[in-house]
Design a protein around this motif. Sequence first.
Motif, PDB file in Angstrom:
ATOM      1  N   LEU A 248      -8.339 -15.149  -7.592  1.00 64.75           N
ATOM      2  CA  LEU A 248      -8.452 -13.748  -7.995  1.00 64.75           C
ATOM      3  C   LEU A 248      -7.803 -12.823  -6.964  1.00 64.75           C
ATOM      4  O   LEU A 248      -7.228 -11.788  -7.327  1.00 64.75           O
ATOM      5  N   CYS A 249      -7.903 -13.177  -5.690  1.00 71.43           N
ATOM      6  CA  CYS A 249      -7.213 -12.395  -4.647  1.00 71.43           C
ATOM      7  C   CYS A 249      -5.702 -12.462  -4.852  1.00 71.43           C
ATOM      8  O   CYS A 249      -5.004 -11.447  -4.754  1.00 71.43           O
ATOM      9  N   LEU A 250      -5.177 -13.672  -5.121  1.00 74.19           N
ATOM     10  CA  LEU A 250      -3.744 -13.814  -5.351  1.00 74.19           C
ATOM     11  C   LEU A 250      -3.312 -13.052  -6.598  1.00 74.19           C
ATOM     12  O   LEU A 250      -2.201 -12.508  -6.649  1.00 74.19           O
ATOM     13  N   ALA A 251      -4.195 -13.010  -7.603  1.00 75.11           N
ATOM     14  CA  ALA A 251      -3.872 -12.280  -8.830  1.00 75.11           C
ATOM     15  C   ALA A 251      -4.015 -10.774  -8.655  1.00 75.11           C
ATOM     16  O   ALA A 251      -3.420  -9.998  -9.407  1.00 75.11           O
ATOM     17  N   GLY A 252      -4.819 -10.349  -7.677  1.00 70.47           N
ATOM     18  CA  GLY A 252      -5.051  -8.921  -7.474  1.00 70.47           C
ATOM     19  C   GLY A 252      -6.117  -8.362  -8.378  1.00 70.47           C
ATOM     20  O   GLY A 252      -6.035  -7.204  -8.818  1.00 70.47           O
ATOM     21  N   LEU A 253      -7.143  -9.178  -8.661  1.00 71.84           N
ATOM     22  CA  LEU A 253      -8.235  -8.738  -9.537  1.00 71.84           C
ATOM     23  C   LEU A 253      -9.551  -8.689  -8.761  1.00 71.84           C
ATOM     24  O   LEU A 253      -9.775  -9.516  -7.876  1.00 71.84           O
ATOM     25  N   PRO A 254     -10.449  -7.756  -9.083  1.00 72.67           N
ATOM     26  CA  PRO A 254     -11.791  -7.771  -8.488  1.00 72.67           C
ATOM     27  C   PRO A 254     -12.508  -9.066  -8.863  1.00 72.67           C
ATOM     28  O   PRO A 254     -12.291  -9.593  -9.957  1.00 72.67           O
ATOM     29  N   PRO A 255     -13.340  -9.611  -7.968  1.00 71.18           N
ATOM     30  CA  PRO A 255     -13.765  -9.037  -6.683  1.00 71.18           C
ATOM     31  C   PRO A 255     -12.793  -9.269  -5.526  1.00 71.18           C
ATOM     32  O   PRO A 255     -13.141  -8.998  -4.373  1.00 71.18           O
ATOM     33  N   GLY A 256     -11.595  -9.776  -5.833  1.00 74.11           N
ATOM     34  CA  GLY A 256     -10.608  -9.950  -4.767  1.00 74.11           C
ATOM     35  C   GLY A 256      -9.935  -8.637  -4.431  1.00 74.11           C
ATOM     36  O   GLY A 256      -8.723  -8.448  -4.645  1.00 74.11           O
ATOM     37  N   ILE A 257     -10.704  -7.712  -3.890  1.00 72.39           N
ATOM     38  CA  ILE A 257     -10.235  -6.332  -3.661  1.00 72.39           C
ATOM     39  C   ILE A 257      -9.033  -6.302  -2.718  1.00 72.39           C
ATOM     40  O   ILE A 257      -8.098  -5.512  -2.912  1.00 72.39           O
ATOM     41  N   ILE A 258      -9.024  -7.161  -1.706  1.00 66.39           N
ATOM     42  CA  ILE A 258      -7.937  -7.116  -0.732  1.00 66.39           C
ATOM     43  C   ILE A 258      -6.608  -7.478  -1.394  1.00 66.39           C
ATOM     44  O   ILE A 258      -5.563  -6.920  -1.067  1.00 66.39           O
ATOM     45  N   GLY A 259      -6.644  -8.403  -2.373  1.00 65.81           N
ATOM     46  CA  GLY A 259      -5.426  -8.741  -3.093  1.00 65.81           C
ATOM     47  C   GLY A 259      -4.912  -7.573  -3.918  1.00 65.81           C
ATOM     48  O   GLY A 259      -3.710  -7.307  -3.982  1.00 65.81           O
ATOM     49  N   LEU A 260      -5.833  -6.861  -4.554  1.00 61.09           N
ATOM     50  CA  LEU A 260      -5.463  -5.681  -5.356  1.00 61.09           C
ATOM     51  C   LEU A 260      -4.863  -4.602  -4.477  1.00 61.09           C
ATOM     52  O   LEU A 260      -3.798  -4.048  -4.780  1.00 61.09           O
ATOM     53  N   PHE A 261      -5.539  -4.286  -3.378  1.00 56.19           N
ATOM     54  CA  PHE A 261      -5.048  -3.224  -2.496  1.00 56.19           C
ATOM     55  C   PHE A 261      -3.709  -3.593  -1.864  1.00 56.19           C
ATOM     56  O   PHE A 261      -2.835  -2.742  -1.695  1.00 56.19           O
ATOM     57  N   ALA A 262      -3.548  -4.868  -1.485  1.00 56.12           N
ATOM     58  CA  ALA A 262      -2.290  -5.295  -0.872  1.00 56.12           C
ATOM     59  C   ALA A 262      -1.139  -5.137  -1.861  1.00 56.12           C
ATOM     60  O   ALA A 262      -0.041  -4.693  -1.490  1.00 56.12           O
ATOM     61  N   LYS A 263      -1.379  -5.474  -3.121  1.00 59.41           N
ATOM     62  CA  LYS A 263      -0.330  -5.298  -4.132  1.00 59.41           C
ATOM     63  C   LYS A 263      -0.018  -3.823  -4.349  1.00 59.41           C
ATOM     64  O   LYS A 263       1.142  -3.442  -4.560  1.00 59.41           O
ATOM     65  N   VAL A 264      -1.044  -2.985  -4.300  1.00 64.84           N
ATOM     66  CA  VAL A 264      -0.827  -1.548  -4.480  1.00 64.84           C
ATOM     67  C   VAL A 264       0.034  -0.992  -3.347  1.00 64.84           C
ATOM     68  O   VAL A 264       0.934  -0.165  -3.584  1.00 64.84           O
TER      69      VAL A 264
ATOM     70  N   ALA B  12       1.015 -10.108   3.970  1.00 65.17           N
ATOM     71  CA  ALA B  12       1.097 -11.456   4.547  1.00 65.17           C
ATOM     72  C   ALA B  12      -0.249 -11.898   5.116  1.00 65.17           C
ATOM     73  O   ALA B  12      -0.613 -13.082   5.012  1.00 65.17           O
ATOM     74  N   LEU B  13      -0.999 -10.983   5.710  1.00 64.45           N
ATOM     75  CA  LEU B  13      -2.313 -11.335   6.240  1.00 64.45           C
ATOM     76  C   LEU B  13      -3.264 -11.733   5.114  1.00 64.45           C
ATOM     77  O   LEU B  13      -4.006 -12.720   5.227  1.00 64.45           O
ATOM     78  N   MET B  14      -3.257 -10.966   4.023  1.00 58.76           N
ATOM     79  CA  MET B  14      -4.086 -11.333   2.883  1.00 58.76           C
ATOM     80  C   MET B  14      -3.656 -12.669   2.308  1.00 58.76           C
ATOM     81  O   MET B  14      -4.474 -13.572   2.085  1.00 58.76           O
ATOM     82  N   TYR B  15      -2.368 -12.819   2.075  1.00 60.12           N
ATOM     83  CA  TYR B  15      -1.837 -14.034   1.470  1.00 60.12           C
ATOM     84  C   TYR B  15      -2.125 -15.260   2.329  1.00 60.12           C
ATOM     85  O   TYR B  15      -2.480 -16.331   1.812  1.00 60.12           O
ATOM     86  N   GLY B  16      -1.990 -15.108   3.655  1.00 62.16           N
ATOM     87  CA  GLY B  16      -2.228 -16.238   4.545  1.00 62.16           C
ATOM     88  C   GLY B  16      -3.641 -16.771   4.438  1.00 62.16           C
ATOM     89  O   GLY B  16      -3.867 -17.993   4.359  1.00 62.16           O
ATOM     90  N   ALA B  17      -4.622 -15.874   4.423  1.00 59.14           N
ATOM     91  CA  ALA B  17      -6.019 -16.303   4.359  1.00 59.14           C
ATOM     92  C   ALA B  17      -6.334 -17.001   3.047  1.00 59.14           C
ATOM     93  O   ALA B  17      -6.903 -18.100   3.019  1.00 59.14           O
ATOM     94  N   VAL B  18      -5.951 -16.398   1.923  1.00 59.09           N
ATOM     95  CA  VAL B  18      -6.369 -16.946   0.631  1.00 59.09           C
ATOM     96  C   VAL B  18      -5.548 -18.170   0.238  1.00 59.09           C
ATOM     97  O   VAL B  18      -6.072 -19.104  -0.397  1.00 59.09           O
ATOM     98  N   ASN B  19      -4.271 -18.222   0.603  1.00 57.30           N
ATOM     99  CA  ASN B  19      -3.466 -19.375   0.221  1.00 57.30           C
ATOM    100  C   ASN B  19      -3.861 -20.619   1.013  1.00 57.30           C
ATOM    101  O   ASN B  19      -3.921 -21.728   0.463  1.00 57.30           O
ATOM    102  N   LEU B  20      -4.146 -20.451   2.308  1.00 61.88           N
ATOM    103  CA  LEU B  20      -4.644 -21.587   3.083  1.00 61.88           C
ATOM    104  C   LEU B  20      -5.988 -22.051   2.545  1.00 61.88           C
ATOM    105  O   LEU B  20      -6.274 -23.256   2.510  1.00 61.88           O
ATOM    106  N   GLY B  21      -6.813 -21.111   2.115  1.00 58.39           N
ATOM    107  CA  GLY B  21      -8.092 -21.484   1.523  1.00 58.39           C
ATOM    108  C   GLY B  21      -7.911 -22.282   0.244  1.00 58.39           C
ATOM    109  O   GLY B  21      -8.631 -23.269   0.004  1.00 58.39           O
ATOM    110  N   ALA B  22      -6.946 -21.897  -0.588  1.00 58.89           N
ATOM    111  CA  ALA B  22      -6.680 -22.638  -1.822  1.00 58.89           C
ATOM    112  C   ALA B  22      -6.225 -24.058  -1.520  1.00 58.89           C
ATOM    113  O   ALA B  22      -6.645 -25.017  -2.180  1.00 58.89           O
TER     114      ALA B  22
END
Length: 512
Positions: A406-422, A358-368
């Motif tokens: 890319l963070c929402l998709a979970g792809l580099p360089p959006g590392i936090i999105g990838l790790f959160a999905k993992v 939720a912390l990752m999603y909150g930052a990137v979704n508000l940014g979008a």
Amino acid sequence: MTALTVLAAETPSLVQSVDWLAITPVVVPAAVALLVLVADLFLPEGRKPLLGWISVAGLAAATAALWPLRAGDRTTFCLTGDPTACSYTADHFALVVQFLVLAGALVTALMSVTAVRETRMPAGEYWFLLLSSAAGAALLPASRDLATLIVALEVASLPAFALVGMRRGDRLSSEAALKFFLSSVTATAVSLLGVAFVYAATGSLHLDQVADRLEDVPARFDTLAMAGVALTLVGFAFKTAAVPFHFWVPDTYVGAPLPIAGYLSVIGKAVGFTGLILVTVIAFPAYSDIWGPALAVLAALTMTLGNAAALRQSADRPNSAVRLLAWSSVGQAGYLLVPIAAAAYSDRDQIGSTVAYALMYGAVNLGAFAVAALVARTKPLQRIADYRGLYAERPFAALALAFFLLCLAGLPPGIIGLFAKVTVFRSAVDAGLGWLAVVMAANVVVALYYYLRWTALLFRSPEDGAPAARPAAAKVPWPVTAAIVLTAATAVVLSGAPQLVLRFASGSLFPQ
């Protein structure tokens, strides 16, 4: 006199002290909301923008007030007969969610400063409603009894109805507000009925006491208790936009002002998931055999339908960009449900994965949504096709949006999105929900298509075969730029140091 003296000595005192420091993150936005409402009566029209900056300052102060509470060991509004039963607990779980809520509301306020002035929305009403909703959202994660939980939920939701319909004279805005209102009122009615059944079966509203008494419910109350648990979960499923209770989301996001759409996608979702966590993990662990499988199925349905609907969005359709973000938020809600379902099969430490995600999603979704608000200034139709060649016009905005996607998709360089999905995937595997992990993996692959399609469009030529020329761009209001910079910086820092968020996934957020 002697008998009266003895009776007075045996009767517990109803007077208790209030820990004002613990409730400061809730009191500050509520107090600033009242200040803005009163100031609106006296300020001349030309000075109304000052109300926005007062609101921004109030939300910043409320966010800063969380720092002295970082130990996570404060409680208040406790029963005099049982000091361990408290209605307000500022533990680590509450503080993390309060940070998400208040920081998200602060970014929303930055996005709104210019929008309120340019669209001529009533400033006093807008800022009062936004601050009131933020106060209710900040109260909810600290609530530890069902009554306070429902009150906080409604204080967060009721102002949001009016905020969605704030664009007066706009048919889409009025329709969105009506759909949001009807769905939320239905959810509240169902939740209240469920809470009433739980109270009838247990005789208590405090979550810890409810949990203890549900362990040994008399046989004649067992059906009543099960019905109460089921109805309460259905009510919160509406708030989280879980399938099949998601129907209000796309039209509400399209009709609402863009800052409010972003607010609902993050803060509104955080409120629903926080309430769901509190009632399942703390209050209803005795019925985990009921809500665990139900939430697992809801998670699978929600992520699948959300991603499938996002996949179908046409690039040339008006409002397709907002609709894609709306359906994406439904799909993301499915991922957020996975660790809650997993907590029924293992232990409640799995909840940390939901908080981290939720912390990752909150930052990137508000940014979008902040970038969408920027693009809407020159291309109000909000089509995905309008983002074609954005890099040639606004390089920073295009790079920021690409990073968010890319963070929402979970792809580099959006590392936090990838790790959160993992971490979410691992929670399903650890709980023995292999089938749910497979469904999640398939949905992540599906989501890659529409996220990457939008990302690629940002860097294409404005027209087929035409070289990318950088036209003169309109001036960007600095509050919108600040919102993009804050969210982008947060996402970059978290991708560089993901342990800042992922540590919540490996440790208990609740006191044992």
